[in-house]
Design a protein around this motif. Structure first.
Motif, mmCIF file in Angstrom:
data_model
loop_
_atom_site.group_PDB
_atom_site.id
_atom_site.type_symbol
_atom_site.label_atom_id
_atom_site.label_comp_id
_atom_site.label_asym_id
_atom_site.label_seq_id
_atom_site.Cartn_x
_atom_site.Cartn_y
_atom_site.Cartn_z
ATOM 1 N N THR A 194 -5.898 93.640 79.422
ATOM 2 C CA THR A 194 -7.066 93.561 78.542
ATOM 3 C C THR A 194 -7.203 92.134 78.012
ATOM 4 N N ILE A 195 -8.386 91.538 78.171
ATOM 5 C CA ILE A 195 -8.606 90.155 77.739
ATOM 6 C C ILE A 195 -8.561 90.066 76.222
ATOM 7 N N ILE A 196 -7.763 89.113 75.718
ATOM 8 C CA ILE A 196 -7.676 88.901 74.276
ATOM 9 C C ILE A 196 -8.161 87.506 73.876
ATOM 10 N N VAL A 197 -8.126 86.550 74.811
ATOM 11 C CA VAL A 197 -8.643 85.200 74.551
ATOM 12 C C VAL A 197 -9.398 84.739 75.791
ATOM 13 N N GLU A 198 -10.589 84.207 75.560
ATOM 14 C CA GLU A 198 -11.427 83.725 76.663
ATOM 15 C C GLU A 198 -11.808 82.279 76.389
ATOM 16 N N TYR A 199 -11.594 81.424 77.374
ATOM 17 C CA TYR A 199 -11.879 79.991 77.219
ATOM 18 C C TYR A 199 -12.719 79.525 78.402
ATOM 19 N N VAL A 200 -13.851 78.805 78.111
ATOM 20 C CA VAL A 200 -14.761 78.354 79.156
ATOM 21 C C VAL A 200 -15.280 76.953 78.826
ATOM 22 N N ASN A 201 -15.137 76.017 79.790
ATOM 23 C CA ASN A 201 -15.785 74.696 79.756
ATOM 24 C C ASN A 201 -15.610 73.938 78.435
ATOM 25 N N ASN A 202 -14.377 73.787 78.005
ATOM 26 C CA ASN A 202 -14.052 72.975 76.831
ATOM 27 C C ASN A 202 -14.658 73.497 75.531
ATOM 28 N N ASN A 203 -15.208 74.694 75.537
ATOM 29 C CA ASN A 203 -15.696 75.293 74.298
ATOM 30 C C ASN A 203 -14.524 75.883 73.517
ATOM 31 N N GLU A 204 -14.793 76.228 72.279
ATOM 32 C CA GLU A 204 -13.745 76.843 71.482
ATOM 33 C C GLU A 204 -13.387 78.215 72.065
ATOM 34 N N PRO A 205 -12.122 78.573 72.034
ATOM 35 C CA PRO A 205 -11.720 79.875 72.582
ATOM 36 C C PRO A 205 -12.407 81.030 71.859
ATOM 37 N N VAL A 206 -12.687 82.065 72.578
ATOM 38 C CA VAL A 206 -13.269 83.277 72.007
ATOM 39 C C VAL A 206 -12.178 84.343 71.958
ATOM 40 N N TYR A 207 -11.886 84.818 70.747
ATOM 41 C CA TYR A 207 -10.812 85.791 70.570
ATOM 42 C C TYR A 207 -11.404 87.204 70.574
ATOM 43 N N LYS A 208 -10.873 88.057 71.434
ATOM 44 C CA LYS A 208 -11.440 89.378 71.653
ATOM 45 C C LYS A 208 -10.483 90.512 71.316
ATOM 46 N N ALA A 209 -9.360 90.201 70.734
ATOM 47 C CA ALA A 209 -8.401 91.256 70.396
ATOM 48 C C ALA A 209 -8.976 92.175 69.324
ATOM 49 N N LYS A 210 -8.637 93.439 69.399
ATOM 50 C CA LYS A 210 -9.119 94.424 68.443
ATOM 51 C C LYS A 210 -7.945 95.204 67.866
ATOM 52 N N GLY A 211 -8.236 95.977 66.844
ATOM 53 C CA GLY A 211 -7.224 96.845 66.262
ATOM 54 C C GLY A 211 -6.179 96.093 65.461
ATOM 55 N N ILE A 213 -3.802 94.142 66.294
ATOM 56 C CA ILE A 213 -3.391 92.790 66.707
ATOM 57 C C ILE A 213 -4.517 91.783 66.542
ATOM 58 N N LYS A 214 -5.651 92.188 66.025
ATOM 59 C CA LYS A 214 -6.767 91.269 65.824
ATOM 60 C C LYS A 214 -6.383 90.176 64.834
ATOM 61 N N GLY A 215 -6.705 88.927 65.161
ATOM 62 C CA GLY A 215 -6.413 87.807 64.282
ATOM 63 C C GLY A 215 -5.012 87.244 64.398
ATOM 64 N N SER A 216 -4.223 87.774 65.331
ATOM 65 C CA SER A 216 -2.832 87.321 65.450
ATOM 66 C C SER A 216 -2.628 86.280 66.547
ATOM 67 N N PHE A 217 -3.705 85.878 67.233
ATOM 68 C CA PHE A 217 -3.577 84.940 68.354
ATOM 69 C C PHE A 217 -4.255 83.609 68.032
ATOM 70 N N LYS A 218 -3.669 82.516 68.572
ATOM 71 C CA LYS A 218 -4.232 81.181 68.402
ATOM 72 C C LYS A 218 -3.883 80.339 69.632
ATOM 73 N N MET A 219 -4.914 79.872 70.344
ATOM 74 C CA MET A 219 -4.695 79.028 71.518
ATOM 75 C C MET A 219 -4.547 77.578 71.095
ATOM 76 N N ASN A 220 -3.595 76.883 71.701
ATOM 77 C CA ASN A 220 -3.338 75.480 71.386
ATOM 78 C C ASN A 220 -4.537 74.622 71.771
ATOM 79 N N SER A 221 -4.836 73.588 70.968
ATOM 80 C CA SER A 221 -6.008 72.747 71.202
ATOM 81 C C SER A 221 -5.800 71.753 72.335
ATOM 82 N N HIS A 222 -4.552 71.531 72.773
ATOM 83 C CA HIS A 222 -4.274 70.564 73.836
ATOM 84 C C HIS A 222 -3.899 71.224 75.160
ATOM 85 N N ASN A 223 -3.407 72.425 75.101
ATOM 86 C CA ASN A 223 -3.087 73.148 76.333
ATOM 87 C C ASN A 223 -3.451 74.606 76.150
ATOM 88 N N LEU A 224 -3.099 75.419 77.039
ATOM 89 C CA LEU A 224 -3.495 76.818 76.993
ATOM 90 C C LEU A 224 -2.396 77.733 76.458
#
Length: 303
Positions: free
Chosen positions: A66-83, A85-96
């Motif tokens: 199940t997708i929880i983070v989506e990243y496209v074309n240098n845009n800010e990551p889109v966080y899709k986690a629900k329930g 675990i929502k709000g518990s993820f953070k993608m690094n700004s320099h790598n993935l």
């Protein structure tokens, strides 16, 4: 005849090579390396990535497919986690790489990083198996038999940590140190002193215990005795316990009560506006209206 046999032999060799190549490719495809990561409830962990953010066109982090983070074309990551675990993820700004905080049992499972690079080629899939467990680290302070001489108590305290080996220790209070044991001297006139041992096995597993030590005189004039007791919680500990266990739940209940009253008032007013003759609804009557004879007459007419 010989040419036909040669052609058949060549065909057989070629087919064998193709079959071997297919088998090798199959092995390469299915031999995905899974990195096992252990995490503690309430802790945090980082799942690393070998891909630079600017080199990737799009990427997804998944948990149990199940997708929880989506990243496209240098845009800010889109966080899709629900329930939970929502709000518990953070993608690094320099790598993935993916940072996970406030870990819960719902984080148990398989994490995958997939994506496409700038050339349109699929990047190598990185797979992690996250195992969440409760901390087994518990600290217990023990005391060796004290040495009492010349109105002085020589005290040795040892910090014990449960669970697997590898814990590091630190002492604070009357004396400091970084070993499992600490030794110091006290006299009766020193009064009571505090000693706290903190143990840590990894960034997510920590525990501590604090004791109060006193070298006390005896009434019969013999050598002083050592009294070691567990330290009571500090005012700060009590305050935080009150906030988390009493104040916050009470505030939540009060907000729910106010919201329920407001909804009830709005509902009653709406019913009255529609001409509802339900005489049991007096939610809009306030203190002070009993002094209004005209209003009293209106109420009596309804009864």
């Amino acid at each position: 005849m010989h040419r036909e046999m040669f052609q058949r032999r060549s065909l057989t060799v070629s087919s064998t090579r193709v079959l071997a190549l297919i088998l090798l490719q199959g092995v390469c495809v299915w031999s995905v390396k899974i990195h096992t990561v252990n995490a503690v409830l309430g802790g945090s962990v980082v799942l690393p990535s070998e891909h630079r953010r600017e080199d990737v066109k799009s990427a997804d982090w998944l948990i149990n497919n199940t997708i929880i983070v989506e990243y496209v074309n240098n845009n800010e990551p889109v966080y899709k986690a629900k329930g939970q675990i929502k709000g518990s993820f953070k993608m690094n700004s320099h790598n993935l790489s993916l940072a996970i905080s406030n870990i819960r049992q719902e984080h148990n499972g398989e994490f995958q990083l997939t994506g496409i690079d700038k050339r349109g080629t699929q990047i190598s899939t990185t797979t992690f198996k996250l195992l969440v467990h409760e901390s087994t680290l518990k600290v217990h302070i023990t005391q060796e038999p004290p040495v009492r001489l010349n109105n002085t108590c020589t005290i040795t305290l040892t910090c014990n940590a449960s669970g697997p080996p590898g814990a590091t220790f630190s002492w604070s209070g009357h004396r400091t140190g970084n070993d499992a044991s600490v030794q110091f001297s006290l006299k009766p006139e020193d009064g009571s002193v505090r000693m706290k041992c903190s143990a840590q096995r990894n960034p997510n597993e920590k525990d501590e215990q604090e004791v109060i030590i006193k070298c006390a005189n005896t009434t019969n004039g013999t050598a002083p005795i050592v009294v070691v007791t567990l330290a009571p919680p500090t005012d700060t500990d009590i305050l935080w316990w009150y906030v988390y266990h009493i104040a916050i739940p009470a505030a939540g209940g009060l907000c729910l009560l106010i919201l329920s009253i407001a909804v009830g008032v709005c509902y009653c007013k709406k019913k009255n506006a529609e001409g509802n003759e339900d005489n049991t609804c007096y939610a809009d009557i306030t203190i002070g209206r009993k002094d209004n004879p005209q209003l009293q007459g209106q109420l009596l007419d309804h009864t």
